[in-house]
Write a protein that holds these residues in place. Structure first.
Motif, mmCIF file in Angstrom:
data_model
loop_
_atom_site.group_PDB
_atom_site.id
_atom_site.type_symbol
_atom_site.label_atom_id
_atom_site.label_comp_id
_atom_site.label_asym_id
_atom_site.label_seq_id
_atom_site.Cartn_x
_atom_site.Cartn_y
_atom_site.Cartn_z
ATOM 1 N N GLU A 223 0.843 -1.204 0.000
ATOM 2 C CA GLU A 223 0.000 0.000 0.000
ATOM 3 C C GLU A 223 0.878 1.253 0.000
ATOM 4 O O GLU A 223 2.008 1.233 0.492
ATOM 5 C CB GLU A 223 -0.878 0.035 1.260
ATOM 6 N N THR A 224 0.362 2.341 -0.546
ATOM 7 C CA THR A 224 1.061 3.622 -0.501
ATOM 8 C C THR A 224 0.191 4.634 0.229
ATOM 9 O O THR A 224 -0.918 4.912 -0.211
ATOM 10 C CB THR A 224 1.342 4.136 -1.922
ATOM 11 N N THR A 225 0.694 5.154 1.334
ATOM 12 C CA THR A 225 -0.041 6.231 1.991
ATOM 13 C C THR A 225 0.440 7.556 1.411
ATOM 14 O O THR A 225 1.462 7.602 0.718
ATOM 15 C CB THR A 225 0.192 6.233 3.515
ATOM 16 N N TYR A 229 3.934 8.436 -0.498
ATOM 17 C CA TYR A 229 3.947 8.952 -1.869
ATOM 18 C C TYR A 229 4.785 10.226 -1.952
ATOM 19 O O TYR A 229 5.627 10.377 -2.831
ATOM 20 C CB TYR A 229 2.519 9.225 -2.358
ATOM 21 N N VAL A 230 4.548 11.147 -0.990
ATOM 22 C CA VAL A 230 5.274 12.421 -1.007
ATOM 23 C C VAL A 230 6.774 12.168 -0.845
ATOM 24 O O VAL A 230 7.597 12.732 -1.577
ATOM 25 C CB VAL A 230 4.754 13.354 0.114
ATOM 26 N N PHE A 231 7.131 11.289 0.090
ATOM 27 C CA PHE A 231 8.549 10.998 0.337
ATOM 28 C C PHE A 231 9.209 10.467 -0.923
ATOM 29 O O PHE A 231 10.287 10.919 -1.309
ATOM 30 C CB PHE A 231 8.680 9.994 1.481
ATOM 31 N N SER A 232 8.558 9.505 -1.586
ATOM 32 C CA SER A 232 9.230 8.941 -2.756
ATOM 33 C C SER A 232 9.247 9.931 -3.915
ATOM 34 O O SER A 232 10.185 9.923 -4.715
ATOM 35 C CB SER A 232 8.618 7.594 -3.160
ATOM 36 N N SER A 233 8.254 10.827 -4.002
ATOM 37 C CA SER A 233 8.304 11.858 -5.047
ATOM 38 C C SER A 233 9.447 12.827 -4.805
ATOM 39 O O SER A 233 10.128 13.239 -5.742
ATOM 40 C CB SER A 233 7.023 12.678 -5.090
ATOM 41 N N ILE A 234 9.655 13.196 -3.523
ATOM 42 C CA ILE A 234 10.742 14.132 -3.223
ATOM 43 C C ILE A 234 12.079 13.513 -3.614
ATOM 44 O O ILE A 234 12.963 14.183 -4.139
ATOM 45 C CB ILE A 234 10.733 14.497 -1.721
ATOM 46 N N ARG A 235 12.191 12.195 -3.376
ATOM 47 C CA ARG A 235 13.418 11.490 -3.767
ATOM 48 C C ARG A 235 13.693 11.649 -5.256
ATOM 49 O O ARG A 235 14.830 11.710 -5.682
ATOM 50 C CB ARG A 235 13.268 10.004 -3.450
ATOM 51 N N ARG A 236 12.600 11.668 -6.063
ATOM 52 C CA ARG A 236 12.775 11.784 -7.505
ATOM 53 C C ARG A 236 12.993 13.222 -7.946
ATOM 54 O O ARG A 236 13.310 13.478 -9.085
ATOM 55 C CB ARG A 236 11.548 11.213 -8.232
ATOM 56 N N GLY A 237 12.801 14.167 -7.041
ATOM 57 C CA GLY A 237 13.001 15.557 -7.411
ATOM 58 C C GLY A 237 11.849 16.415 -6.935
ATOM 59 O O GLY A 237 10.719 15.957 -6.844
ATOM 60 N N VAL A 238 12.185 17.679 -6.627
ATOM 61 C CA VAL A 238 11.187 18.590 -6.097
ATOM 62 C C VAL A 238 10.306 19.112 -7.223
ATOM 63 O O VAL A 238 10.811 19.614 -8.214
ATOM 64 C CB VAL A 238 11.888 19.759 -5.386
ATOM 65 N N THR A 239 8.989 18.956 -7.099
ATOM 66 C CA THR A 239 8.083 19.494 -8.117
ATOM 67 C C THR A 239 7.038 20.373 -7.443
ATOM 68 O O THR A 239 6.759 20.200 -6.267
ATOM 69 C CB THR A 239 7.324 18.363 -8.851
ATOM 70 N N PRO A 240 6.467 21.318 -8.194
ATOM 71 C CA PRO A 240 5.457 22.205 -7.610
ATOM 72 C C PRO A 240 4.224 21.417 -7.132
ATOM 73 O O PRO A 240 3.508 21.856 -6.247
ATOM 74 C CB PRO A 240 5.080 23.134 -8.764
ATOM 75 N N VAL B 105 1.123 23.957 17.576
ATOM 76 C CA VAL B 105 0.452 23.388 16.407
ATOM 77 C C VAL B 105 1.404 22.805 15.347
ATOM 78 O O VAL B 105 1.187 21.702 14.872
ATOM 79 C CB VAL B 105 -0.530 24.416 15.811
ATOM 80 N N PRO B 106 2.518 23.509 15.001
ATOM 81 C CA PRO B 106 3.377 22.919 13.967
ATOM 82 C C PRO B 106 3.872 21.529 14.347
ATOM 83 O O PRO B 106 4.062 20.680 13.475
ATOM 84 C CB PRO B 106 4.556 23.902 13.890
ATOM 85 N N PHE B 107 4.063 21.281 15.647
ATOM 86 C CA PHE B 107 4.577 19.983 16.067
ATOM 87 C C PHE B 107 3.650 18.850 15.656
ATOM 88 O O PHE B 107 4.103 17.741 15.382
ATOM 89 C CB PHE B 107 4.789 19.957 17.576
ATOM 90 N N TRP B 108 2.350 19.144 15.605
ATOM 91 C CA TRP B 108 1.400 18.092 15.270
ATOM 92 C C TRP B 108 1.106 18.002 13.787
ATOM 93 O O TRP B 108 0.294 17.199 13.356
ATOM 94 C CB TRP B 108 0.094 18.283 16.053
ATOM 95 N N THR B 109 1.755 18.857 12.980
ATOM 96 C CA THR B 109 1.544 18.727 11.543
ATOM 97 C C THR B 109 2.680 17.897 10.957
ATOM 98 O O THR B 109 3.688 17.648 11.606
ATOM 99 C CB THR B 109 1.495 20.096 10.860
ATOM 100 N N SER B 110 2.512 17.508 9.729
ATOM 101 C CA SER B 110 3.434 16.576 9.088
ATOM 102 C C SER B 110 4.889 17.040 9.122
ATOM 103 O O SER B 110 5.243 18.064 8.537
ATOM 104 C CB SER B 110 2.998 16.389 7.644
ATOM 105 N N ILE B 111 5.730 16.273 9.813
ATOM 106 C CA ILE B 111 7.161 16.605 9.867
ATOM 107 C C ILE B 111 7.784 16.425 8.481
ATOM 108 O O ILE B 111 8.741 17.094 8.124
ATOM 109 C CB ILE B 111 7.893 15.764 10.921
ATOM 110 N N LEU B 112 7.179 15.531 7.699
ATOM 111 C CA LEU B 112 7.659 15.297 6.335
ATOM 112 C C LEU B 112 7.562 16.570 5.502
ATOM 113 O O LEU B 112 8.534 17.009 4.878
ATOM 114 C CB LEU B 112 6.829 14.175 5.699
#
Lengths: 273, 283
Positions: A223-225, A229-240, B105-112
């Motif tokens: 599964e992809t949460t 998804y965001v993490f693996s996209s960032i790995r491929r490069g930053v996009t808008p 609040v920022p602490f509870w938002t996505s660290i990613l």
């Protein structure tokens, strides 16, 4: 002093703000702002991978938060009457759950469940009438819900328990004296008093599960949460497009948190005043 | 139905959940750490200390973690204390709750997403470009220990501010008046009254931040670019890439043991001069 505080607030909010501003940038590149556009939101929302990940995240968060809130609230209520060694053991488990790094929770859940499934699957296949169609246990939404729920249940117990401890006991006694059944007392006296804490606990549990990356990274299986998804996209490069997704995720969690906070604050005020 | 039976029934779901998804998996990790790697990856049963003897192979990850986690904690403390002091003592009470919520609040938002924001800011098109346009050289910021430290402070500052704020807010203002009446200048009152009395909050904040930093993966992965890696990054590699479970389990056990030892020692040490610690809820 005041300028220092302002500087820290700027430090906390400028990076988030930059993401939000650039998510509306018409241009592709980070360095230049080229006018207002919502095209990246359109791109993100019409990307089937994003939508599928979003759906997985939302389902896992909703189910795990619901189960965690129910189990956690029941435990918080029961714990009032528990003392001595059982209480110590339960408290220790709660603190371990909250304190053990997420990454350790992730790997331990991964290896324990994969080992268990490898052991169970042949047995299920052996007893299933048609061996080819036997169900196969594997990592996925179920393991995500179980792992997230374990952690968030500990949070719910801690939050609801604080509220239970501050509850006005005389009201419960009065209700019993006036002939209410235990269930009636619970519905009419206890529940209204602890409801803000339960709701806040649910919202926190939902946000945690929705935003969690590290536990999900290990236990999600195929599964992809959304965070994965965001993490693996960032790995491929930053996009808008990532800016747009990030802004939406932040907005949703900010809204939920503000609601949770105001519920808790109001609850506290009602309790003390 | 007796009260006892009801209590047991109410506790059963939570207890079963903790047992199945926390206790059991942690036991499995400990058992696996004494095992051997199966030929195809994964685990094969054995009783050996070899995994622990080989921990030195990942020494760099332990060294980075043990240097950057305390450094990040101290940095958070230095930045958080004045802010907590401002919020608890100087800020207009009318705005206090709102200002506090804005910190938490920022602490509870996505660290990613929040770490991603710094990739954006520290990357080639962000702050470095700004600096070079101003003609101040051509610094490289992303994928350095500096970037990881910024990410750490950005991620964990709220966790440090809150407990310190709580202990400062509880401080009995009459003590400060007494100190002033007895002729102490403000800086002296601060050093001899405020600072010692806020130590429980400082201890709690440092412990929370340190514990979370020890298990950090995302910030070094995103801002350290493979050059500044923590134990968490080694664990991801061992479990998801090379699939060496027993050795990975040994690394995880070592990490938790180091955490427990440091935290216990730290709590012993702080209790002596801080007199216990505050229990702080994060909401």
């Amino acid at each position: 002093m005041r300028f220092y505080a302002i500087a820290v607030y700027l430090f906390l909010y400028i990076p988030i703000g930059v993401i939000a501003v650039f998510s509306f940038n018409a241009g592709r590149y980070a360095a230049q702002l080229q006018g207002f556009s919502t095209q990246w939101y359109g791109k993100a929302l019409s990307n089937p991978f994003v939508m599928e990940a979003l759906q997985t995240s939302a389902t896992v968060a909703a189910v795990s938060a619901t189960l965690a809130t129910i189990a956690g609230t029941l435990a918080a209520l029961a714990l009032q009457g528990v003392t001595g060694k059982p209480r110590m053991i339960f408290d220790a488990l709660l603190y371990i759950a909250v304190m053990v790094p997420g990454i350790v929770i992730g790997i331990s859940t991964l290896i324990a469940l994969v080992t268990l499934f490898d052991w169970l699957n042949p047995m299920i296949a052996a007893f299933w009438p048609v061996a080819e169609s036997a169900p196969k246990l594997q990592m996925g939404k179920g393991s995500l819900i179980a792992a997230h729920g374990m952690f968030t249940m500990a949070l719910v117990v801690i939050i609801v328990r604080a509220r239970v401890a501050g509850m006005d006991r005389s009201l419960i006694e009065a209700s019993a004296d006036l002939g209410a059944t235990p269930l009636g007392t619970f519905r009419q006296v206890t529940l209204p008093q602890i409801f803000p804490a339960i709701l806040a606990g649910f919202l926190l549990a939902f946000t945690f599960s929705f935003d969690d990356f590290i536990i999900a990274f290990f236990v999600a299986g195929s599964e992809t949460t959304l965070p994965i998804y965001v993490f693996s996209s960032i790995r491929r490069g930053v996009t808008p497009e990532i800016n747009a997704i990030g802004t939406m995720v932040l907005t949703v969690s900010l809204l939920i948190l503000v609601v949770a906070q105001s519920i808790l604050q109001r609850g506290r005020r009602a309790q003390t005043g | 139905m007796t009260t006892r039976l009801r209590t047991i029934l109410l506790l059963t779901p939570a207890a079963a959940w903790l047992l199945a998804m926390l206790v059991l998996p942690l036991v499995v990790v400990v058992v696996f750490s004494f095992g051997e790697r199966a030929a195809a990856g994964g685990y094969s049963a054995a009783l050996t200390l070899e995994n622990f003897a080989n921990l030195g192979a990942r020494w760099a990850a332990f060294k980075n973690t043990l240097m950057l986690a305390p450094a990040g904690t101290v940095l958070c403390l230095l930045i958080a204390y004045p802010l907590a002091y401002y919020l608890a003592v100087k800020a207009d009470p009318k705005w206090r709750t709102l200002l506090l919520i804005l910190v938490i609040v920022p602490f509870w938002t996505s660290i990613l997403i929040r770490s991603y924001a710094w990739i954006y800011l520290l990357g080639g098109q962000g702050i470095p470009k700004l600096i070079s346009t101003l003609g101040l050289g051509n610094p490289r910021l992303i994928n350095t220990p500096f970037a990881v430290l910024i990410g750490i402070v950005y991620g964990y500052l709220p966790l440090m501010v809150f407990p310190i704020y709580v202990s400062l807010e509880r401080l009995d203002k009459r003590l400060l008046e007494a100190s002033a009446d007895l002729g102490s200048p403000p800086w002296r009152s601060f050093l001899q009254v405020t600072l010692p009395l806020s130590m429980p909050g400082v201890a709690t904040g440092c412990m929370l931040v340190f514990i979370l930093l020890m298990g950090e993966f995302l910030i070094p992965a995103m801002l350290g670019g493979g050059k500044v890696f923590f134990v968490g990054n080694a664990l991801v590699d061992l479990f998801l890439q090379s699939r060496n479970w027993p050795y990975g389990a040994a690394v995880a056990v070592a990490l938790v043991v180091i955490m427990l030892v440091t935290v216990t020692a730290y709590m012993r040490f702080t209790r002596r001069w801080a007199g216990g610690r505050d229990d702080v809820s994060l909401m």
